[in-house]
Design a protein around this motif. Structure first.
Motif, PDB file in Angstrom:
ATOM      1  N   THR A   3       0.849  -1.181   0.000  1.00  0.00           N
ATOM      2  CA  THR A   3       0.000   0.000   0.000  1.00  0.00           C
ATOM      3  C   THR A   3       0.888   1.236   0.000  1.00  0.00           C
ATOM      4  O   THR A   3       2.002   1.218   0.510  1.00  0.00           O
ATOM      5  CB  THR A   3      -0.922   0.033   1.237  1.00  0.00           C
ATOM      6  OG1 THR A   3      -0.122  -0.111   2.392  1.00  0.00           O
ATOM      7  CG2 THR A   3      -1.943  -1.073   1.178  1.00  0.00           C
TER       8      THR A   3
ATOM      9  N   ARG B  27       0.208   4.462   5.100  1.00  0.00           N
ATOM     10  CA  ARG B  27      -0.240   3.717   6.263  1.00  0.00           C
ATOM     11  C   ARG B  27      -1.699   4.033   6.567  1.00  0.00           C
ATOM     12  O   ARG B  27      -2.108   5.189   6.580  1.00  0.00           O
ATOM     13  CB  ARG B  27       0.637   4.051   7.474  1.00  0.00           C
ATOM     14  CG  ARG B  27       0.443   3.098   8.637  1.00  0.00           C
ATOM     15  CD  ARG B  27       1.507   3.377   9.697  1.00  0.00           C
ATOM     16  NE  ARG B  27       1.420   2.424  10.772  1.00  0.00           N
ATOM     17  CZ  ARG B  27       1.919   1.206  10.744  1.00  0.00           C
ATOM     18  NH1 ARG B  27       2.528   0.782   9.661  1.00  0.00           N
ATOM     19  NH2 ARG B  27       1.806   0.395  11.777  1.00  0.00           N
TER      20      ARG B  27
ATOM     21  N   ARG C 198      -5.407   4.579  12.449  1.00  0.00           N
ATOM     22  CA  ARG C 198      -5.686   3.675  13.563  1.00  0.00           C
ATOM     23  C   ARG C 198      -7.102   3.819  14.097  1.00  0.00           C
ATOM     24  O   ARG C 198      -7.526   3.032  14.913  1.00  0.00           O
ATOM     25  CB  ARG C 198      -4.677   3.910  14.705  1.00  0.00           C
ATOM     26  CG  ARG C 198      -3.283   3.424  14.340  1.00  0.00           C
ATOM     27  CD  ARG C 198      -2.414   3.318  15.569  1.00  0.00           C
ATOM     28  NE  ARG C 198      -1.139   2.702  15.228  1.00  0.00           N
ATOM     29  CZ  ARG C 198      -0.919   1.402  15.202  1.00  0.00           C
ATOM     30  NH1 ARG C 198      -1.899   0.564  15.490  1.00  0.00           N
ATOM     31  NH2 ARG C 198       0.257   0.923  14.882  1.00  0.00           N
TER      32      ARG C 198
ATOM     33  N   VAL D  99      -3.071  -7.415   4.383  1.00  0.00           N
ATOM     34  CA  VAL D  99      -2.188  -6.254   4.509  1.00  0.00           C
ATOM     35  C   VAL D  99      -2.531  -5.423   5.740  1.00  0.00           C
ATOM     36  O   VAL D  99      -1.644  -5.022   6.508  1.00  0.00           O
ATOM     37  CB  VAL D  99      -2.242  -5.390   3.229  1.00  0.00           C
ATOM     38  CG1 VAL D  99      -1.482  -4.082   3.422  1.00  0.00           C
ATOM     39  CG2 VAL D  99      -1.666  -6.165   2.052  1.00  0.00           C
TER      40      VAL D  99
ATOM     41  N   LEU E  78      -1.469  -7.267   8.964  1.00  0.00           N
ATOM     42  CA  LEU E  78      -0.015  -7.264   9.123  1.00  0.00           C
ATOM     43  C   LEU E  78       0.490  -5.896   9.578  1.00  0.00           C
ATOM     44  O   LEU E  78       1.414  -5.807  10.386  1.00  0.00           O
ATOM     45  CB  LEU E  78       0.667  -7.653   7.807  1.00  0.00           C
ATOM     46  CG  LEU E  78       0.598  -9.133   7.423  1.00  0.00           C
ATOM     47  CD1 LEU E  78       1.153  -9.346   6.019  1.00  0.00           C
ATOM     48  CD2 LEU E  78       1.358  -9.997   8.436  1.00  0.00           C
ATOM     49  N   ARG E  79      -0.134  -4.840   9.087  1.00  0.00           N
ATOM     50  CA  ARG E  79       0.331  -3.495   9.406  1.00  0.00           C
ATOM     51  C   ARG E  79      -0.238  -2.952  10.709  1.00  0.00           C
ATOM     52  O   ARG E  79       0.458  -2.281  11.467  1.00  0.00           O
ATOM     53  CB  ARG E  79      -0.018  -2.543   8.264  1.00  0.00           C
ATOM     54  CG  ARG E  79       0.695  -2.884   6.955  1.00  0.00           C
ATOM     55  CD  ARG E  79       0.280  -1.951   5.856  1.00  0.00           C
ATOM     56  NE  ARG E  79       0.834  -0.625   6.057  1.00  0.00           N
ATOM     57  CZ  ARG E  79       0.533   0.429   5.310  1.00  0.00           C
ATOM     58  NH1 ARG E  79      -0.329   0.296   4.322  1.00  0.00           N
ATOM     59  NH2 ARG E  79       1.080   1.588   5.549  1.00  0.00           N
ATOM     60  N   LEU E  80      -1.517  -3.233  10.965  1.00  0.00           N
ATOM     61  CA  LEU E  80      -2.194  -2.614  12.107  1.00  0.00           C
ATOM     62  C   LEU E  80      -2.672  -3.602  13.161  1.00  0.00           C
ATOM     63  O   LEU E  80      -3.210  -3.194  14.186  1.00  0.00           O
ATOM     64  CB  LEU E  80      -3.405  -1.801  11.615  1.00  0.00           C
ATOM     65  CG  LEU E  80      -3.119  -0.696  10.602  1.00  0.00           C
ATOM     66  CD1 LEU E  80      -4.409  -0.014  10.196  1.00  0.00           C
ATOM     67  CD2 LEU E  80      -2.135   0.303  11.176  1.00  0.00           C
ATOM     68  N   ARG E  81      -2.505  -4.900  12.900  1.00  0.00           N
ATOM     69  CA  ARG E  81      -3.006  -5.942  13.814  1.00  0.00           C
ATOM     70  C   ARG E  81      -4.506  -5.782  14.031  1.00  0.00           C
ATOM     71  O   ARG E  81      -5.017  -5.893  15.140  1.00  0.00           O
ATOM     72  CB  ARG E  81      -2.281  -5.896  15.170  1.00  0.00           C
ATOM     73  CG  ARG E  81      -0.785  -6.117  15.102  1.00  0.00           C
ATOM     74  CD  ARG E  81      -0.443  -7.501  14.580  1.00  0.00           C
ATOM     75  NE  ARG E  81       0.973  -7.805  14.680  1.00  0.00           N
ATOM     76  CZ  ARG E  81       1.863  -7.524  13.734  1.00  0.00           C
ATOM     77  NH1 ARG E  81       1.469  -6.945  12.611  1.00  0.00           N
ATOM     78  NH2 ARG E  81       3.135  -7.828  13.891  1.00  0.00           N
TER      79      ARG E  81
END
Length: 199
Positions: free
Chosen positions: A2, A5, A8, A60, A63-66
């Motif tokens: 991506t 980011r 959140r 994705v 993996l990036r933000l759980r």
């Protein structure tokens, strides 16, 4: 994969689309082909199609933000209900085996969530996967979950061996669930091809 980011805060459809990469379409297309090759036009294909479309983004983002965003997972519960209703209408009776399997898995996953072993996104994704595969065979559904936990255990062990200082670090379990799910779908498709070739 991506360009930027993802935020959140609560992840909506706009954020998912904005964070998508063009390669997601190719991956989703391949997974759709695997879905039709595995079950054809039959109950469970609606949920399979949905999971095929959202798998690249789910992997994705987790993996990036759980996190596994509700905007991608919750519609899968609706697709699962459509498939369950379809199975009931097609057979003339309730899909009892699928219902029992999904209920048991839901209870087990909720317990794991309560003791801190899984996030709610993982629980919901597990229910969608189980509801989908159990319409084909409860054994497939259980096999997918067992494979996911096996992969998770192996990955966690590898992390502990390499980074003992990060024992409390939570792994992204969503990609492992999806990897196990699609592995089982592929194996089911290959089994169908093999059976067709020997008859």
């Amino acid at each position: 994969m991506t360009s930027e980011r993802l935020p959140r805060h609560s992840i909506g459809l706009a954020e998912v689309v904005q964070g998508a990469h063009p390669s997601y379409a190719a991956i989703a297309g391949l997974l759709l082909c695997l879905s039709f090759g595995s079950v054809g036009i039959a109950p469970s294909i609606v949920t399979l199609a949905w999971l095929a479309l959202v798998t690249p983004s789910l992997v994705v983002i987790d993996l990036r933000l759980r996190r596994l965003p509700n905007v991608l997972v919750v519609p899968g519960l609706g697709a699962m209900l459509i498939d369950g209703g379809w199975a009931g209408v097609a057979s003339g009776e309730l899909a009892v085996n699928a219902l029992v399997t999904t209920t048991i898995v839901t209870a087990v996953m909720l317990v794991l969530n309560l003791v801190g072993g899984l996030g709610m996104g993982d629980v919901k994704l597990s229910v969608v996967m189980t509801g989908c595969l159990s319409l084909v065979s409860p054994l497939l559904a259980v096999s997918a979950l067992m494979l996911a936990f096996f992969l998770g255990g192996g990955y966690s062990a590898a992390l502990l061996l390499r980074r003992r200082a990060q024992r409390r670090r939570r792994i992204a379990f969503g990609p492992l669930l999806l990897c196990a799910f699609w592995t089982v779908v592929v194996l089911n498709a290959l089994t169908g091809i093999w059976r067709a070739s020997v008859t």
